[in-house]
Write an enzyme that holds these catalytic residues in place. Structure first.
Site, PDB file in Angstrom:
ATOM      1  N   SER A  45       0.706  -1.197   0.166  1.00 17.53           N
ATOM      2  CA  SER A  45      -0.208   0.073  -0.031  1.00 17.53           C
ATOM      3  C   SER A  45       0.913   1.365   0.077  1.00 17.53           C
ATOM      4  O   SER A  45       0.503   2.307  -0.484  1.00 17.53           O
ATOM      5  CB  SER A  45      -0.904  -0.007   1.160  1.00 17.53           C
ATOM      6  N   ASP A 372      -3.212   8.369   7.995  1.00 17.00           N
ATOM      7  CA  ASP A 372      -3.894   7.646   8.561  1.00 17.00           C
ATOM      8  C   ASP A 372      -3.714   6.551   9.694  1.00 17.00           C
ATOM      9  O   ASP A 372      -4.487   5.691  10.209  1.00 17.00           O
ATOM     10  CB  ASP A 372      -4.741   6.694   7.369  1.00 17.00           C
ATOM     11  N   HIS A 375      -0.011   4.798   6.947  1.00 16.32           N
ATOM     12  CA  HIS A 375       0.354   5.327   5.811  1.00 16.32           C
ATOM     13  C   HIS A 375       0.797   6.755   5.912  1.00 16.32           C
ATOM     14  O   HIS A 375       0.172   7.688   6.833  1.00 16.32           O
ATOM     15  CB  HIS A 375      -0.259   5.113   4.559  1.00 16.32           C
TER      16      HIS A 375
END
Length: 402
Positions: A45, A372, A375
């Site tokens: 991610s 968040d 990340h």
């Protein structure tokens, strides 16, 4: 008169800053525009640019909705960030378009500038490794070997036979960051943390074996990043909060988890050095994401910057400078406030809320290191990319690797 003088002085300063920035961008971009014809990337991610949202189809996900994508694109793009991610800044530095995700166009895309195979929640090791060896289930299925399979399918379609070696010899491969989730899913499930040490040789081994596969296919330049300082990640700080001051370093990060990341990175770096000696004709670049990120946690207030609109510069030529000066507004972003606090949702200081369309932002993402809680923000990714491209956290610096 004083206010008018100050205004003129401010405008003059802005113009000087802009001219300097334009000249630097023009020189840097122009010199590297033909360096690599393509970038191919693998990972999780941290650099996913839309593969995960393609995989889940019409199923709902917070990353399909605002505030994701708010900073640069002004709409969600499948990036798990408020804006751009690391690979976007690498592409811009080499004068390439932003690298598209592979899966939306896997059967028809030509990918003239490269393709991104990274997927949210991907692991280096396959899910079966954790299921059968450790009785542990990981949520992702798009592990590194699956991504390499997609990559080989693309090469067979677009560059069969000897053309594969030609394409890869002209390309930059970014192999990661990958492997972080192999540890995250175990550690954040509060499984015995010392067991995770046993994953390190296997995680490093599959990264190195994959590097060898890419070399065999014809790759000549491969960047392999290490893991981040997970002891500074808000989700870890929340999950493993303790009243024992000895558990924290001087930057208020958790010592054990940062030491763990460093152990992984040292093992990976050692194996890259060994492989480099076996392939003197191949550039294997270790990117020290740990060190680059720690610069932010050590000196967060130094990361202020002037931001020119919200769009990247194209390839700039001198005759464009005049019109740029007349049309571009410089906006000052202050340094990062608390680098251990997430901008969106919780995952920091104990509230545990998710970043989604109902989340309350704590402020401008440009003033935060974490987006968040897991990340990072575009601001942080830009800073890390800059240090890998130009500075001491890649040898050679990535921008000068060809």
């Amino acid at each position: 008169m004083a206010s008018e003088y100050q205004a003129h002085r401010c405008i003059s300063s802005c113009i000087l800053l802009l001219v300097g920035a334009v000249l630097l961008l023009s020189a840097g971009t122009g010199s590297s525009a033909s360096c690599y014809k393509r970038i191919f990337t693998f990972g999780d991610s941290i650099i996913d640019t839309g593969n995960f949202v393609q995989l889940i189809g019409h199923n709902p996900s917070p990353i399909k909705e605002p505030p994701y994508g708010m900073t640069f694109f002004h709409h969600p793009t499948g990036r798990i960030c408020d804006g751009r991610v690391l690979i976007d800044f690498y592409a811009e530095a080499f004068g390439l378009p932003l690298i598209p995700p592979n899966l939306p166009d896997e059967n028809s895309g030509l990918f003239p500038g490269g393709a991104n195979f990274a997927v949210f929640a991907a692991t280096a090791l396959p899910p079966e490794y954790f299921r059968y060896k450790w009785n542990h289930t990981v949520p992702g299925s798009s592990c590194l070997s699956k991504q390499i399979g997609w990559f080989q399918d693309m090469l067979h379609r677009l560059a069969p036979g000897d053309a594969t070696k030609t394409v890869l010899s002209e390309s930059l491969i970014a192999l990661g960051e990958i492997g972080g989730n192999d540890y995250n899913f175990w550690l954040l499930s509060h499984r015995p943390r010392d067991v995770a040490y046993q994953f390190i040789p296997d995680v490093v081994s599959i990264i190195i074996n994959t590097t060898q596969v890419l070399i065999n296919l014809g790759a000549k330049t491969i960047m392999i990043p290490g893991n981040f300082p997970i002891g500074c990640v808000p989700a870890y700080l929340e999950a493993f909060r303790t009243n024992n001051h000895a558990d924290y370093d001087e930057f208020h990060c958790l010592k054990w988890f940062n030491d763990f990341s460093m152990r992984h990175n040292q093992a990976l770096s050692n194996e890259i050095s060994r492989l480099r000696a076996q392939h003197p004709g191949v550039k294997l670049i270790y990117a020290d994401y740990f060190g680059a990120a720690m610069e932010i946690f050590k000196n967060p207030h130094k990361f202020g910057q002037y931001v020119m609109l919200d769009r990247p510069f194209p390839l700039i030529t001198p005759y464009m400078v005049r019109s740029l000066i007349c049309s571009i507004v410089l906006r000052w972003h202050a340094g990062i406030g608390d680098p251990l606090l997430a901008c969106c949702g919780g995952k920091g200081y104990g509230d545990g809320k998710l970043c989604d369309k109902d989340a309350i932002l704590r402020g401008d993402p440009a003033n935060f290191a974490s987006w968040d809680g897991i990340h990072m923000t575009e601001k942080t990714y830009r800073a890390i990319a800059d240090r890998v491209l130009h500075g001491q956290f890649a040898k050679p610096p990535l921008l000068y690797s060809c």
